[in-house]
Design a protein around this motif. Structure first.
Motif, mmCIF file in Angstrom:
data_model
loop_
_atom_site.group_PDB
_atom_site.id
_atom_site.type_symbol
_atom_site.label_atom_id
_atom_site.label_comp_id
_atom_site.label_asym_id
_atom_site.label_seq_id
_atom_site.Cartn_x
_atom_site.Cartn_y
_atom_site.Cartn_z
ATOM 1 N N PRO A 95 0.825 -1.214 0.000
ATOM 2 C CA PRO A 95 0.000 0.000 0.000
ATOM 3 C C PRO A 95 0.860 1.264 0.000
ATOM 4 O O PRO A 95 1.967 1.283 0.550
ATOM 5 N N PHE A 96 0.326 2.306 -0.633
ATOM 6 C CA PHE A 96 1.028 3.588 -0.662
ATOM 7 C C PHE A 96 0.765 4.336 0.635
ATOM 8 O O PHE A 96 -0.387 4.538 1.033
ATOM 9 N N VAL A 97 1.822 4.720 1.295
ATOM 10 C CA VAL A 97 1.707 5.492 2.528
ATOM 11 C C VAL A 97 2.333 6.864 2.283
ATOM 12 O O VAL A 97 3.564 6.973 2.167
ATOM 13 N N PRO A 98 1.521 7.895 2.152
ATOM 14 C CA PRO A 98 2.079 9.224 1.861
ATOM 15 C C PRO A 98 2.938 9.722 3.019
ATOM 16 O O PRO A 98 2.628 9.490 4.187
ATOM 17 N N LYS A 99 4.015 10.392 2.680
ATOM 18 C CA LYS A 99 4.900 10.967 3.688
ATOM 19 C C LYS A 99 4.501 12.416 3.918
ATOM 20 O O LYS A 99 4.509 13.227 3.003
ATOM 21 N N LYS A 100 4.145 12.725 5.145
ATOM 22 C CA LYS A 100 3.718 14.081 5.459
ATOM 23 C C LYS A 100 4.920 15.003 5.614
ATOM 24 O O LYS A 100 5.978 14.596 6.092
ATOM 25 N N GLN A 101 4.728 16.226 5.146
ATOM 26 C CA GLN A 101 5.776 17.229 5.238
ATOM 27 C C GLN A 101 5.548 18.063 6.497
ATOM 28 O O GLN A 101 4.573 18.808 6.592
ATOM 29 N N ALA A 102 6.417 17.896 7.463
ATOM 30 C CA ALA A 102 6.253 18.590 8.742
ATOM 31 C C ALA A 102 7.308 19.677 8.883
ATOM 32 O O ALA A 102 8.453 19.525 8.444
ATOM 33 N N PHE A 103 6.921 20.784 9.502
ATOM 34 C CA PHE A 103 7.837 21.898 9.746
ATOM 35 C C PHE A 103 7.879 22.208 11.234
ATOM 36 O O PHE A 103 6.859 22.147 11.922
ATOM 37 N N ASN A 104 9.043 22.546 11.718
ATOM 38 C CA ASN A 104 9.175 22.965 13.112
ATOM 39 C C ASN A 104 8.835 24.435 13.286
ATOM 40 O O ASN A 104 8.606 24.896 14.398
ATOM 41 N N ALA A 105 8.824 25.177 12.186
ATOM 42 C CA ALA A 105 8.506 26.600 12.226
ATOM 43 C C ALA A 105 7.026 26.817 11.931
ATOM 44 O O ALA A 105 6.333 25.909 11.455
ATOM 45 N N HIS A 106 6.543 28.015 12.196
ATOM 46 C CA HIS A 106 5.150 28.345 11.886
ATOM 47 C C HIS A 106 5.027 29.837 11.589
ATOM 48 O O HIS A 106 5.903 30.629 11.939
ATOM 49 N N ILE A 107 3.933 30.191 10.933
ATOM 50 C CA ILE A 107 3.617 31.590 10.656
ATOM 51 C C ILE A 107 3.045 32.217 11.924
ATOM 52 O O ILE A 107 2.255 31.586 12.631
ATOM 53 N N ASN A 108 3.439 33.450 12.226
ATOM 54 C CA ASN A 108 2.897 34.122 13.403
ATOM 55 C C ASN A 108 1.378 34.269 13.295
ATOM 56 O O ASN A 108 0.850 34.521 12.210
ATOM 57 N N GLU A 109 0.714 34.130 14.411
ATOM 58 C CA GLU A 109 -0.727 34.396 14.448
ATOM 59 C C GLU A 109 -0.952 35.833 14.884
ATOM 60 O O GLU A 109 -0.453 36.261 15.922
ATOM 61 N N VAL A 110 -1.692 36.586 14.077
ATOM 62 C CA VAL A 110 -2.002 37.978 14.389
ATOM 63 C C VAL A 110 -3.522 38.125 14.482
ATOM 64 O O VAL A 110 -4.242 37.741 13.566
ATOM 65 N N VAL A 111 -3.974 38.664 15.591
ATOM 66 C CA VAL A 111 -5.411 38.850 15.814
ATOM 67 C C VAL A 111 -5.785 40.290 15.500
ATOM 68 O O VAL A 111 -5.137 41.229 15.980
ATOM 69 N N LEU A 112 -6.832 40.455 14.718
ATOM 70 C CA LEU A 112 -7.355 41.775 14.373
ATOM 71 C C LEU A 112 -8.724 41.954 15.015
ATOM 72 O O LEU A 112 -9.527 41.017 15.075
ATOM 73 N N GLY A 113 -9.005 43.171 15.471
ATOM 74 C CA GLY A 113 -10.304 43.455 16.048
ATOM 75 C C GLY A 113 -10.415 43.029 17.497
ATOM 76 O O GLY A 113 -9.480 42.478 18.092
ATOM 77 N N VAL A 114 -11.602 43.270 18.041
ATOM 78 C CA VAL A 114 -11.878 42.932 19.437
ATOM 79 C C VAL A 114 -13.260 42.288 19.531
ATOM 80 O O VAL A 114 -14.079 42.393 18.616
#
Length: 312
Positions: free
Chosen positions: A2-21
């Motif tokens: 069976p084909f088992v896809p290899k997931k691409q994982a990153f240790n980094a991430h995009i910053n989360e920015v919250v707008l509004g209240v």
């Protein structure tokens, strides 16, 4: 076997920015996966759509679909209230193009009062775009950031020529989010983010505007690809700010959108052309890595909202 896809994982991430209240506050960024790669990891915050409203009001909304949607609205705050009901909309973008000294040259005071009125009329987050005149925009952003203190708005954008003043006032003095605008170049984007943070603006309070162009008119998508790769694969902290792309201001200004059907009958219906250009451009920059797009036509916004829902 069976084909088992290899997931691409990153240790980094995009910053989360919250707008509004409040209940309508919205978060952009935050993911550690390439655009729409849900097969690799869960996307924390799906891309967001903002509705552009110009300070010139209904006079600028000449397409039948726009007129029908905003029917009965006579002021920009009324239009903003109507725009909140658009399927898929997450924030309102007030575009103060009438402030341009080479155009109507509306006063800073008049623009500030309009921004306050729009903010009072809606519960969604507010993004403020200027008129592309450095001196006027600097004053506009400073005064609007002060007038809307506590609203957690985004001023879009600070550029190389005025980032110190805009960053110090909007970002530091009044605690607003600041857009860092560069010209479709990964090195310029990184440089501006670097000097903004050196000024004291938190990386978590910066949203990138790397530039935009209608589909077929520039290299925005490839620049987006390179920035996302550097942010996630190389863990470059100076390119991990989320990206917001003003789509509508470019797509409704190219010949494919503004040429009347009477002048170019072989191109077909003008409104359909403009909507298709806006949809195509928004889809391209979202696939490239934009975390939020600013759009205008209700039909285009509805289509992109459905695309985001289907892919996230």
């Amino acid at each position: 076997m069976p084909f088992v896809p290899k997931k691409q994982a990153f240790n980094a991430h995009i910053n989360e920015v919250v707008l509004g209240v409040g209940d309508k506050a919205t978060a952009i960024g935050g993911q550690n996966v390439l655009p729409f790669h849900t097969f690799d990891a869960e996307i924390k915050n799906a891309p967001k759509i903002g509705v552009e409203l110009t300070d010139l009001g209904m006079a600028e909304y000449t397409m039948p679909g726009e007129k029908a949607f905003y029917e009965g609205c006579t002021t920009v705050p009324e239009m903003a209230k109507r725009a909140e009901s658009l399927e898929g909309a997450s924030f309102i973008c007030l575009h103060l193009e009438g402030a341009d000294p080479n155009g109507l040259n509306k006063s800073v005071g008049e623009c500030v009062e309009l921004a306050k009125a729009v903010s009072d009329a809606v519960t969604m987050p507010i993004v403020v775009m200027g008129c592309k005149n450095i001196d006027k925009d600097t004053e506009l952003f400073n005064k609007i950031a002060e007038a809307l203190a506590g609203k957690n708005i985004l001023v879009l954008s600070a550029r190389d020529e005025n980032y110190k003043t805009v960053g110090a006032s909007a970002g530091l003095a009044y605690g607003q989010k600041v857009g860092a605008e560069s010209a479709v170049d990964i090195n310029l984007a990184k440089q501006l983010n670097t000097v903004m943070t050196q000024l004291g603006v938190s990386a978590q309070n910066i949203v990138m505007n790397i530039g935009s162009a209608a589909a077929g008119y520039g290299y925005v998508a490839s620049t987006l690809d390179r920035i996302k790769d550097a942010a996630l694969k190389q863990a470059d902290t100076m390119l991990q700010m989320p990206i917001m792309t003003p789509v509508s201001s470019d797509t409704w200004g190219v010949k494919e959108s503004i040429m009347p059907e009477s002048d170019m009958p072989e191109w077909g219906n003008q409104e359909e052309r403009g909507v298709e250009m806006e949809i195509t451009t928004a889809a391209a920059v979202l696939a490239g890595g934009s975390d939020a797009v600013i759009m205008r036509h209700p039909a285009a916004i509805k289509t992109i909202a459905k695309m985001i829902d289907a892919l996230c």
